[in-house]
Enzyme design. Structure first.
Site, short mmCIF file in Angstrom:
data_model
loop_
_atom_site.label_atom_id
_atom_site.label_comp_id
_atom_site.label_asym_id
_atom_site.label_seq_id
_atom_site.Cartn_x
_atom_site.Cartn_y
_atom_site.Cartn_z
N ASP A 168 0.85 -1.20 0.00
CA ASP A 168 0.00 0.00 0.00
C ASP A 168 0.89 1.24 0.00
O ASP A 168 2.12 1.16 0.14
CB ASP A 168 -0.96 0.01 1.21
CG ASP A 168 -0.22 -0.14 2.54
OD1 ASP A 168 0.98 0.16 2.61
OD2 ASP A 168 -0.87 -0.57 3.52
N LYS A 191 -4.08 -0.48 -2.11
CA LYS A 191 -4.88 -1.27 -1.15
C LYS A 191 -6.16 -0.52 -0.79
O LYS A 191 -6.14 0.70 -0.62
CB LYS A 191 -4.02 -1.51 0.10
CG LYS A 191 -4.75 -2.20 1.24
CD LYS A 191 -3.78 -2.61 2.34
CE LYS A 191 -3.78 -1.65 3.50
NZ LYS A 191 -2.90 -2.10 4.61
#
Ligand code: R5P
Length: 301
Positions: A168, A191
């Site tokens: 992420d 993410k």
């Protein structure tokens, strides 16, 4: 002169590692529960005019925090000159804003609590996302140990043709630093999280990386769902099984079992929280940071 360092329960290996050098000496004390569950503390070492370090990693922190406050204030009452905290894992850093009306911003509250009882803190890679630096929430000097050099060194030694994958946006800081030091490429995924156990990773086009070993790197494995979703996506894209690396092995509830079912090539972590996955030893770096902090706040020590 060596500095006295006291291991809170569960932190004995951490302190043994530091006390193996001439700079630190393990302090004798008793820290155990009374019959009613309250904490019994008694320092046996003489701490008068000493710099004293309490070593306590702060995963599952709620009970540990009260013990720390009791211990820090007792050291002060016994005449310690400075009381420092070595907390390889700093808790509540992900609760860095009120995500819903009325919610606690626990990162700030814990920082205020620790600042009120300690003269300085050493930690490893705190989760800094919406909070830019520890100095913006701590009123005391802090030192941050970066895990990236040690992780990069491990990867360089153990993995041929790695590619670093950050699951992420927040993980880019680790993925980029490790990739730079390990001289390999990195990618950052996108993410979406809608709950503790509900994580989705956007499919990414990674064809050119199919001949590399993906090394998923993140600061924390908590529920493990971030790594699980990332592993699944990498597999769909035709990459080999991933090696999962975390700085902090929190491993909440069923994380280890559920991750194992997905079949990573290997799961490993730094020793900031005692866990079976610990492979990368950050104690030498922690010792250096502690000494740097001591030199800054107690130069005559
Ligand atoms: C979040 O921003 C962190 O960097 C980690 O990605 C996250 O804490 C991992 O949590 P979990 O293992 O619960 O998915």
């Amino acid at each position: 002169m060596s500095t006295l360092i006291f291991a809170l329960p569960g932190n004995e290996t951490l302190v043994d590692g530091l006390a193996a050098t001439k700079d630190f000496q393990r302090g004798d004390w008793i820290c155990c529960p009374f019959a009613d569950g309250e904490t019994h503390l008694r320092f046996l070492a003489d701490v008068q005019d000493q710099v004293a370090v309490l070593a306590c990693t702060l995963d599952r922190p709620d009970e540990k925090l009260l013990r720390l406050v009791l211990a820090a204030d007792t050291l002060r009452e016994l005449g310690a000159r400075q009381v420092l905290l070595l907390a390889p894992y700093l808790p509540y850093m992900r609760q860095d804003r009120a995500f819903a009306a009325g919610e606690a911003v626990s990162a700030r509250i814990v920082a205020r609590l620790l600042s009120a009882h300690f003269d300085g803190v050493v930690t490893v890679d705190p989760h800094l996302h919406r909070i830019a630096s520890l100095d913006s929430i701590y009123d005391i000097p802090t030192r941050v140990v970066a895990a990236a050099p040690a992780i990069a060194e491990w990867i360089g030694r153990e993995i041929a043709r790695p590619v670093l994958i950050g699951p992420d946006a927040e993980s880019e800081q680790w993925a980029a630093a490790i990739a730079r030091a390990a001289h390999c490429p990195y990618r950052v995924l996108e993410k979406h999280r809608s709950g503790d156990y509900d994580v989705r990773i956007e499919p990414a086009q990674l064809d050119e990386l199919r001949d590399r070993t993906p090394v998923l790197v993140d600061d924390i494995i908590a529920t493990g769902r971030t790594q699980i979703a990332a592993m699944a996506m990498l597999r769909q894209q035709g990459l080999p099984s991933a090696i999962c690396v975390a700085v902090h092995a929190v491993f909440a509830v069923d994380a280890a079992d559920v991750m194992a079912q997905v079949g990573p090539e290997r799961v490993l972590s730094c020793n900031t929280i005692v866990h079976a996955s610990n492979v990368i030893d950050l104690r030498p770096a922690m010792a250096e940071s502690l000494l740097d902090l001591i030199r800054a706040i107690a130069p005559m020590h």
